[in-house]
Motif scaffolding. Sequence first.
Motif, mmCIF file in Angstrom:
data_model
loop_
_atom_site.group_PDB
_atom_site.id
_atom_site.type_symbol
_atom_site.label_atom_id
_atom_site.label_comp_id
_atom_site.label_asym_id
_atom_site.label_seq_id
_atom_site.Cartn_x
_atom_site.Cartn_y
_atom_site.Cartn_z
ATOM 1 N N ALA A 346 46.519 35.206 22.437
ATOM 2 C CA ALA A 346 45.147 35.239 22.932
ATOM 3 C C ALA A 346 44.901 34.176 23.999
ATOM 4 N N GLN A 347 45.445 32.973 23.787
ATOM 5 C CA GLN A 347 45.223 31.897 24.748
ATOM 6 C C GLN A 347 45.890 32.200 26.082
ATOM 7 N N ASP A 348 47.139 32.665 26.032
ATOM 8 C CA ASP A 348 47.837 32.985 27.276
ATOM 9 C C ASP A 348 47.271 34.236 27.944
ATOM 10 N N TRP A 349 46.746 35.165 27.133
ATOM 11 C CA TRP A 349 46.110 36.354 27.714
ATOM 12 C C TRP A 349 44.881 35.951 28.529
ATOM 13 N N ALA A 350 44.113 35.004 27.989
ATOM 14 C CA ALA A 350 42.942 34.516 28.725
ATOM 15 C C ALA A 350 43.383 33.846 30.025
ATOM 16 N N ARG A 351 44.503 33.111 29.975
ATOM 17 C CA ARG A 351 45.018 32.460 31.182
ATOM 18 C C ARG A 351 45.496 33.501 32.195
ATOM 19 N N LEU A 352 46.118 34.564 31.687
ATOM 20 C CA LEU A 352 46.553 35.633 32.579
ATOM 21 C C LEU A 352 45.366 36.261 33.293
ATOM 22 N N MET A 353 44.305 36.528 32.557
ATOM 23 C CA MET A 353 43.126 37.139 33.174
ATOM 24 C C MET A 353 42.530 36.207 34.237
ATOM 25 N N ASP A 354 42.500 34.903 33.955
ATOM 26 C CA ASP A 354 42.006 33.952 34.954
ATOM 27 C C ASP A 354 42.901 33.952 36.190
ATOM 28 N N ALA A 355 44.214 34.055 35.969
ATOM 29 C CA ALA A 355 45.154 34.072 37.093
ATOM 30 C C ALA A 355 44.969 35.334 37.928
ATOM 31 N N VAL A 356 44.726 36.466 37.282
ATOM 32 C CA VAL A 356 44.495 37.720 38.001
ATOM 33 C C VAL A 356 43.236 37.608 38.856
ATOM 34 N N VAL A 357 42.187 37.016 38.291
ATOM 35 C CA VAL A 357 40.959 36.800 39.061
ATOM 36 C C VAL A 357 41.242 35.933 40.282
ATOM 37 N N LEU A 358 42.078 34.922 40.102
ATOM 38 C CA LEU A 358 42.371 33.972 41.165
ATOM 39 C C LEU A 358 43.174 34.592 42.302
ATOM 40 N N TYR A 359 44.093 35.497 41.949
ATOM 41 C CA TYR A 359 45.045 35.996 42.945
ATOM 42 C C TYR A 359 44.760 37.398 43.466
ATOM 43 N N ARG A 360 43.913 38.172 42.809
ATOM 44 C CA ARG A 360 43.834 39.594 43.167
ATOM 45 C C ARG A 360 43.297 39.839 44.569
ATOM 46 N N SER A 361 42.528 38.910 45.118
ATOM 47 C CA SER A 361 42.018 39.110 46.476
ATOM 48 C C SER A 361 43.049 38.741 47.538
ATOM 49 N N ARG A 362 44.251 38.294 47.097
ATOM 50 C CA ARG A 362 45.276 37.845 48.039
ATOM 51 C C ARG A 362 46.469 38.795 48.114
ATOM 52 N N VAL A 363 46.409 39.910 47.375
ATOM 53 C CA VAL A 363 47.565 40.806 47.301
ATOM 54 C C VAL A 363 47.163 42.219 47.696
ATOM 55 N N GLN A 364 48.178 43.044 47.978
ATOM 56 C CA GLN A 364 47.939 44.448 48.320
ATOM 57 C C GLN A 364 48.445 45.406 47.252
ATOM 58 N N THR A 365 49.324 44.938 46.366
ATOM 59 C CA THR A 365 49.853 45.801 45.305
ATOM 60 C C THR A 365 49.906 45.047 43.991
ATOM 61 N N LEU A 366 50.043 45.788 42.905
ATOM 62 C CA LEU A 366 50.175 45.161 41.590
ATOM 63 C C LEU A 366 51.526 44.474 41.438
ATOM 64 N N VAL A 367 52.534 44.931 42.169
ATOM 65 C CA VAL A 367 53.821 44.238 42.162
ATOM 66 C C VAL A 367 53.649 42.835 42.723
ATOM 67 N N GLN A 368 52.944 42.727 43.838
ATOM 68 C CA GLN A 368 52.679 41.412 44.421
ATOM 69 C C GLN A 368 51.852 40.554 43.477
ATOM 70 N N LEU A 369 50.877 41.168 42.821
ATOM 71 C CA LEU A 369 50.036 40.421 41.888
ATOM 72 C C LEU A 369 50.869 39.861 40.738
ATOM 73 N N ALA A 370 51.756 40.674 40.189
ATOM 74 C CA ALA A 370 52.617 40.202 39.100
ATOM 75 C C ALA A 370 53.542 39.084 39.583
#
Length: 476
Positions: A346-370
């Motif tokens: 649960a703790q790392d999942w919350a961190r993952l979601m925060d990371a996705v929020v942080l990076y999603r405006s900087r990528v063009q694909t989900l591969v890049q996001l990962a």
Amino acid sequence: MTLRTRFAPSPTGYVHLGNIRTALFAWAFARHHGGEFLLRIEDTDQERSTQAAVDVVLEVMDWLGLNYDNPGDKLVYQMRRMPRYKDVLAQMLADGRAYHCYMQPDELDALREAQMARGEKPRYDGRWRPETGKLLPEPPTGVKPVIRFRNPTTGTVSWQDGVKGQVEIANSELDDLIIARPDGTPTYNFCVVVDDIDMAITHVIRGDDHVNNTPRQINIMLALGATPPIYAHTPTVLGPDGQKLSKRHGARSVLEYREEGYLPEAMINMLARLGWSHGDDEVFTREQLVEWFDVPAISASASRFDPEKFAWINAEHIKRADIGRLSADVQSRLLRDGVIAAPLCAQDWARLMDAVVLYRSRVQTLVQLAQEVSLFWRHPQVSDALREQHLVPALGPALRDFCNRLAQCNWQAGDIAAEMKAVLTAHGLKMPQLAIPVRVAITGQTQTPSVDAVLWLMGRDPVLARLEAELQRMGA
């Protein structure tokens, strides 16, 4: 009468962009008008048709959300309809709408060569067509005949095409089409007509490579006493080089784009814009497409697939997508790539979601996001070139000071930013002089989102460990 459209793929290979755009237009048209959208599997090419290819069609339709109105156990497979086709063939033979033809392939080839030598259009000459007062040859022994449709010889066949407008062809331009082979199996143009009649298809939206089939299908349909559907032939999809989209010119399976991190809503958005538009709208949802779509808005000109435009559209949809959904996709990619060994707690999942929020405006694909987000679970490699350029000995005192402050501060992005400003003041540095080396030491990159947010998400212990490792290399 219920409006009905259909998508009728041949399961002989992968589903490419041109195939699925046809399905999308037929689906959107039916949904816009409150009609039904049906799926038919045209599997009469038994040498090339496979169940695996059928499964790919179904998987693509499911991924894109192109729901069809005949349930899976009631899909129309042409090979399962052979008794129906043969019944219709028998009826047509019995009442003279079709006839047996014993002309052999070599005879037909010789006929065509002679016609072309005379500058004539190569075509079957009707030698086995029954006519009043005409004496037909004796059927040759041991030869299995084909069945030909008795096409009208006078008048015209015409239709108001939803995309191309009025189309009219003289029946004298059409010869008697083969509708069953010597082994009795029906041909494509015949099966399509019987299927469209039995499925009560009212509108046929398909690629313009079928235009030449349409007058023949209309004549067969009229001969069977049915009302032809309304046809709309969509323009060709061209590759980036302006050539017809094919394997040679960039055509790929739709599912390859899924693996490369494209969202289904972005795929639908991009496909819809290949030959259709709604004002100046470039980015829209599936629901908006259904609300806006209609056949008259389809362009009659060929459309060019632009990979760069597609990547941009995908980036826009990533910015708008649900965070939980994006995070679930990223987690599955991290698992598959071995970045993480098990689903996150649960703790790392919350961190993952925060990371996705942080990076999603900087990528063009989900591969890049990962790939970007993976740095929070793996130790990045710092290149020697970046070390030599940014992690220089002269910066050692400032980095050591920053490291010491991070060990004591409250671990929040705002507090980390305040400590960084204090170091800048104490050592007479500007922000890039400290922020870029810190990024390099922590992520192996010179560009990231806000450095304080990245450090906060990374966690105090990993950040201190990475900074300390670089300080040791610097001898600071």
